[in-house]
Design a protein around this motif. Structure first.
Motif: not given
Length: 225
Positions: A1-11, A14-22, A29-36
């Motif tokens: 099961m995946s951990r909870q995460y926030d999504v921040h859209y911009s121009r 590509t997708l990028a992961l950030v892990v900071k302060n636990q 990108p704008y328009g990226a599919c939630r399932d993707f």
């Protein structure tokens, strides 16, 4: 099961992961599919867990003067006495921090007072040592300041002004000497070339030991969140 995460859209493209302060967040990108995005996060679970564990280990190792009532000052652990009014100084090795009952964020205020003390102690020490090293090396700084850095112990800018990390006040005098020589050498070589290190080692004999001390004891010095 995946951990909870926030999504921040911009121009971005590509997708990028950030892990900071636990916390885990995804830059998308704008328009990226939630399932993707969900599939992307799921595929990176091993990496995410590794980063979270690493951050937990770092946080656990970080020294907390507020809890331990001790601080490293010039290489020696000093006891800290917290009171609501000024105390008569009975022990030169004990640091007195006064915190009024009216102060709401006591630990934050405690850290501010401790940093102010370390700032003053380091400034007093540097004023004499830098003057001496300038004479020895025949190199002059165009200005000296002290402030809190996150990832460096000192710096020398293009104007020849030297700045030292307040938290360096926790290091022994011989280690502080290394940082002084290091930054003065940048007045001649602004890089870390062979010529730079030759200059440093020509005046300071314990470079490797000083660098190792800073690396191994950084967690005792850095209590700033």
């Amino acid at each position: 099961m995946s951990r909870q995460y926030d999504v921040h859209y911009s121009r971005r493209r590509t997708l990028a992961l950030v892990v900071k302060n636990q916390q885990v967040s995804v830059k998308a990108p704008y328009g990226a599919c939630r399932d993707f995005i969900a599939d992307f996060v799921e595929s990176k679970q091993a990496w995410i867990n590794k980063q979270l564990h690493k951050q937990s280990d770092i946080e656990a190792a970080r020294y907390n003067p507020w809890l331990h009532r001790r601080i490293m000052l010039f290489g020696q652990l000093r006891a800290i006495e917290v009171s609501e009014s000024s105390l008569e100084q009975t022990d030169n090795q004990t640091i007195n921090i006064v915190i009024s009952k009216r102060v709401k964020h006591r630990q934050r205020y405690f850290n501010q007072q401790l940093l102010a003390l370390m700032h003053d102690e380091l400034c007093d020490h540097l004023s004499a040592r830098i003057m001496q090293w300038q004479k020895v090396m025949n190199i002059a700084a165009n200005g000296i300041s002290v402030k809190v850095y996150k990832r460096r112990w000192g710096s020398c800018d293009s104007r020849g002004e030297l700045c030292f990390n307040t938290l360096l006040a926790g290091a022994p005098h011989w280690v502080i000497d290394y940082v002084i020589v290091h930054e003065l050498a940048h007045r001649v070589h602004m890089d870390h070339s062979h010529q730079f290190w030759a200059l440093v080692n020509g005046y300071y004999e314990h470079t490797d030991q000083a660098r190792l001390w800073l690396k191994e004891n950084a967690h005792l010095l850095d209590f700033v969140r």
